[in-house]
Design a protein around this motif. Structure first.
Motif, mmCIF file in Angstrom:
data_model
loop_
_atom_site.group_PDB
_atom_site.id
_atom_site.type_symbol
_atom_site.label_atom_id
_atom_site.label_comp_id
_atom_site.label_asym_id
_atom_site.label_seq_id
_atom_site.Cartn_x
_atom_site.Cartn_y
_atom_site.Cartn_z
ATOM 1 N N VAL A 56 0.828 -1.218 0.000
ATOM 2 C CA VAL A 56 0.000 0.000 0.000
ATOM 3 C C VAL A 56 0.859 1.264 0.000
ATOM 4 C CG1 VAL A 56 -1.968 -1.098 1.097
ATOM 5 C CG2 VAL A 56 -0.225 0.007 2.525
ATOM 6 N N THR A 57 0.198 2.385 -0.170
ATOM 7 C CA THR A 57 0.890 3.677 -0.239
ATOM 8 C C THR A 57 0.304 4.671 0.754
ATOM 9 O OG1 THR A 57 -0.656 4.349 -1.973
ATOM 10 C CG2 THR A 57 1.473 3.484 -2.709
ATOM 11 N N ILE A 58 1.154 5.625 1.155
ATOM 12 C CA ILE A 58 0.634 6.831 1.801
ATOM 13 C C ILE A 58 0.117 7.694 0.652
ATOM 14 C CG2 ILE A 58 2.964 7.878 1.800
ATOM 15 C CD1 ILE A 58 2.180 9.531 4.240
ATOM 16 N N SER A 59 -1.064 8.277 0.813
ATOM 17 C CA SER A 59 -1.637 9.076 -0.273
ATOM 18 C C SER A 59 -0.788 10.316 -0.537
ATOM 19 C CB SER A 59 -3.063 9.505 0.089
ATOM 20 O OG SER A 59 -3.872 8.372 0.261
ATOM 21 N N ALA A 60 -0.981 10.893 -1.726
ATOM 22 C CA ALA A 60 -0.252 12.112 -2.096
ATOM 23 C C ALA A 60 -0.690 13.281 -1.205
ATOM 24 C CB ALA A 60 -0.527 12.449 -3.555
ATOM 25 N N MET A 63 -3.928 14.917 -2.029
ATOM 26 C CA MET A 63 -5.152 14.182 -1.677
ATOM 27 C C MET A 63 -5.448 14.293 -0.181
ATOM 28 S SD MET A 63 -6.597 13.251 -4.355
ATOM 29 C CE MET A 63 -7.969 12.483 -3.505
ATOM 30 N N HIS A 64 -4.398 14.306 0.642
ATOM 31 C CA HIS A 64 -4.617 14.549 2.078
ATOM 32 C C HIS A 64 -5.214 15.941 2.275
ATOM 33 C CE1 HIS A 64 -1.418 11.356 3.320
ATOM 34 N NE2 HIS A 64 -2.621 10.845 3.359
ATOM 35 N N ALA A 65 -4.651 16.924 1.560
ATOM 36 C CA ALA A 65 -5.154 18.304 1.685
ATOM 37 C C ALA A 65 -6.607 18.381 1.225
ATOM 38 C CB ALA A 65 -4.285 19.251 0.857
ATOM 39 N N VAL A 84 -10.694 5.248 7.993
ATOM 40 C CA VAL A 84 -10.661 3.829 7.612
ATOM 41 C C VAL A 84 -9.501 3.589 6.643
ATOM 42 C CG1 VAL A 84 -11.908 1.970 6.432
ATOM 43 C CG2 VAL A 84 -13.150 3.564 7.922
ATOM 44 N N GLY A 85 -8.647 2.621 6.964
ATOM 45 C CA GLY A 85 -7.445 2.392 6.159
ATOM 46 C C GLY A 85 -6.406 3.429 6.536
ATOM 47 N N SER A 86 -6.078 3.460 7.835
ATOM 48 C CA SER A 86 -5.248 4.557 8.372
ATOM 49 C C SER A 86 -3.801 4.487 7.902
ATOM 50 C CB SER A 86 -5.334 4.572 9.902
ATOM 51 O OG SER A 86 -5.132 3.284 10.424
ATOM 52 N N GLY A 87 -3.336 3.333 7.429
ATOM 53 C CA GLY A 87 -2.015 3.221 6.804
ATOM 54 C C GLY A 87 -0.895 3.828 7.638
ATOM 55 N N SER A 88 -0.254 4.850 7.095
ATOM 56 C CA SER A 88 0.875 5.517 7.770
ATOM 57 C C SER A 88 0.468 6.240 9.047
ATOM 58 C CB SER A 88 1.474 6.554 6.822
ATOM 59 O OG SER A 88 0.512 7.580 6.577
ATOM 60 N N GLY A 89 -0.809 6.536 9.197
ATOM 61 C CA GLY A 89 -1.283 7.298 10.359
ATOM 62 C C GLY A 89 -1.311 8.803 10.112
ATOM 63 N N ILE A 108 -8.447 3.033 11.776
ATOM 64 C CA ILE A 108 -8.553 1.560 11.737
ATOM 65 C C ILE A 108 -7.853 1.038 10.489
ATOM 66 C CG2 ILE A 108 -10.881 1.664 10.682
ATOM 67 C CD1 ILE A 108 -11.506 -0.963 12.267
ATOM 68 N N ASP A 109 -7.048 -0.006 10.660
ATOM 69 C CA ASP A 109 -6.400 -0.666 9.523
ATOM 70 C C ASP A 109 -6.381 -2.162 9.817
ATOM 71 O OD1 ASP A 109 -4.465 0.672 7.121
ATOM 72 O OD2 ASP A 109 -4.222 -1.484 7.481
ATOM 73 N N HIS A 110 -6.418 -2.968 8.748
ATOM 74 C CA HIS A 110 -6.512 -4.422 8.971
ATOM 75 C C HIS A 110 -5.154 -5.117 9.031
ATOM 76 C CE1 HIS A 110 -6.969 -5.317 4.350
ATOM 77 N NE2 HIS A 110 -5.998 -4.465 4.602
ATOM 78 N N ILE A 111 -4.058 -4.369 8.796
ATOM 79 C CA ILE A 111 -2.723 -4.980 8.882
ATOM 80 C C ILE A 111 -2.100 -4.586 10.229
ATOM 81 C CG2 ILE A 111 -0.444 -5.180 7.787
ATOM 82 C CD1 ILE A 111 -2.636 -6.154 5.908
ATOM 83 N N GLY A 140 -8.515 -3.832 12.610
ATOM 84 C CA GLY A 140 -9.820 -4.423 12.327
ATOM 85 C C GLY A 140 -10.187 -4.253 10.873
ATOM 86 N N ASP A 141 -11.294 -4.883 10.498
ATOM 87 C CA ASP A 141 -11.796 -4.760 9.129
ATOM 88 C C ASP A 141 -12.609 -3.470 9.018
ATOM 89 O OD1 ASP A 141 -12.900 -4.902 6.645
ATOM 90 O OD2 ASP A 141 -13.511 -7.009 6.809
ATOM 91 N N GLY A 142 -11.996 -2.479 8.392
ATOM 92 C CA GLY A 142 -12.618 -1.160 8.300
ATOM 93 C C GLY A 142 -13.876 -1.138 7.456
ATOM 94 N N ARG A 143 -14.134 -2.180 6.668
ATOM 95 C CA ARG A 143 -15.378 -2.203 5.882
ATOM 96 C C ARG A 143 -16.585 -2.213 6.809
ATOM 97 N NH1 ARG A 143 -13.196 -7.035 2.073
ATOM 98 N NH2 ARG A 143 -12.627 -7.776 4.151
ATOM 99 N N LEU A 215 -10.209 -1.635 -0.701
ATOM 100 C CA LEU A 215 -10.561 -2.178 0.620
ATOM 101 C C LEU A 215 -10.693 -3.673 0.398
ATOM 102 C CD1 LEU A 215 -13.434 0.042 2.059
ATOM 103 C CD2 LEU A 215 -11.210 -0.354 3.130
ATOM 104 N N THR A 216 -9.954 -4.454 1.142
ATOM 105 C CA THR A 216 -9.881 -5.866 0.807
ATOM 106 C C THR A 216 -9.776 -6.713 2.074
ATOM 107 O OG1 THR A 216 -8.574 -7.426 -0.493
ATOM 108 C CG2 THR A 216 -7.356 -5.663 0.525
ATOM 109 N N ASP A 217 -9.511 -8.020 1.894
ATOM 110 C CA ASP A 217 -9.227 -8.893 3.039
ATOM 111 C C ASP A 217 -7.746 -8.762 3.369
ATOM 112 O OD1 ASP A 217 -11.788 -9.973 3.104
ATOM 113 O OD2 ASP A 217 -11.272 -11.474 1.590
ATOM 114 N N ALA A 220 -5.539 -11.181 1.579
ATOM 115 C CA ALA A 220 -5.428 -10.948 0.136
ATOM 116 C C ALA A 220 -4.403 -9.847 -0.136
ATOM 117 C CB ALA A 220 -6.796 -10.558 -0.439
ATOM 118 N N GLN A 221 -4.353 -8.885 0.767
ATOM 119 C CA GLN A 221 -3.405 -7.775 0.587
ATOM 120 C C GLN A 221 -1.978 -8.181 0.962
ATOM 121 O OE1 GLN A 221 -4.619 -4.009 2.364
ATOM 122 N NE2 GLN A 221 -2.503 -3.592 2.888
ATOM 123 N N TRP A 222 -1.868 -8.918 2.080
ATOM 124 C CA TRP A 222 -0.540 -9.248 2.619
ATOM 125 C C TRP A 222 -0.657 -10.600 3.321
ATOM 126 C CZ3 TRP A 222 3.772 -7.056 1.239
ATOM 127 C CH2 TRP A 222 4.943 -7.286 1.975
#
Ligand code: SAH
Length: 231
Positions: A56-60, A63-65, A84-89, A108-111, A140-143, A215-217, A220-222
């Motif tokens: 995954v990526t941290i958004s540009a 896009m955050h702005a 949802v999908g907090s990634g890098s935080g 929340i992030d599932h990894i 957790g599962d952010g879905r 948004l996945t399982d 499936a992602q990792w």
């Protein structure tokens, strides 16, 4: 789009302002206080997504702005908000800044490894957020959202849902707003905005075409998600 790239966080934010991606003082102040270098070691001030591991990526930055600007009226001190999908935080930290004092941002992030990484990033970059107790990061599962801390005045989703995310919409407070990319993996995604009116009725609008990771399982992602770190 790399037109807002800078050589420091301050320069990045001032370019985002010069290009009118940021037009609000609160968003500007927030992005000045949350320095991207703590959230990605790779080219933090280049205006493009960067790999952060786990596929995954941290958004540009633009896009955050965009997300913070769109949600600004719903990111007021005292509000409860969900990323949802907090990634890098990074964005969770920005949202927490904007709802302080008195509010809470939940990421929340599932990894599990990514949640731990986001915690470390925040400890290094914005430790005041943990001291103030205005930020919580959960695995957790952010879905399914995170009903425990809801209902939410704002929900941001950093990965694409295949179709209308009804369980997230149901966790919006009256007056709340959800923004979420909706569409198939890799193409034809639209950034959707859902507003829950005070009556409880929901209105939706299309904001723009985007490309986000799905948004996945978790497996499936990792496939080894959770095996190296269970915190
Ligand atoms: N806003 C984040 C975006 C990270 S990319 C940032 O800028 O850093 C999208 C994130 O969504 C990834 O961290 C990925 O692990 C997460 N994700 C994907 N599917 C998910 C799901 N079902 N539940 C929770 N998180 C999910």
């Amino acid at each position: 789009m790399r037109r807002c790239t800078g050589s420091s966080n301050k320069e990045l934010v001032s370019r985002l302002c010069a290009e009118k991606v940021i037009t609000s003082d609160r968003v500007k102040q927030t992005m000045l206080e949350v320095d991207r270098q703590y959230y990605t070691s790779r080219s933090p001030y280049v205006d493009s997504p960067q790999g952060i591991g786990y596929a995954v990526t941290i958004s540009a930055p633009h896009m955050h702005a965009f997300a913070l600007s769109n949600l600004e009226k719903h990111l007021r001190p005292g509000n409860s908000v969900l990323d949802v999908g907090s990634g890098s935080g990074y964005l969770t930290a920005c949202m927490a800044k904007m709802v302080t004092p008195g509010g809470r941002a939940t990421g929340i992030d599932h990894i599990p490894e990514l949640v731990q990484k986001a915690k470390n990033n925040i400890v290094n970059g914005n430790p005041e957020l943990f001291e103030e107790g205005c930020l919580e990061l959960v695995v957790g599962d952010g879905r399914k959202g995170y009903p425990k801390n809801g209902p939410y005045d704002a929900i941001h989703v950093g990965a694409a849902a295949p179709d209308t995310p009804s369980s997230l919409i149901s966790q919006l407070a009256p007056g709340g707003r959800l923004i979420v990319p909706v569409g198939p993996q890799g193409s034809n995604q639209v950034m959707m905005q859902y507003d829950k009116l005070p009556s409880g009725e929901v209105s939706s609008s299309k904001l723009m075409g985007v490309i986000y990771v799905p948004l996945t399982d978790a497996k499936a992602q990792w496939p080894s998600a959770g095996l190296t770190n269970n915190k």
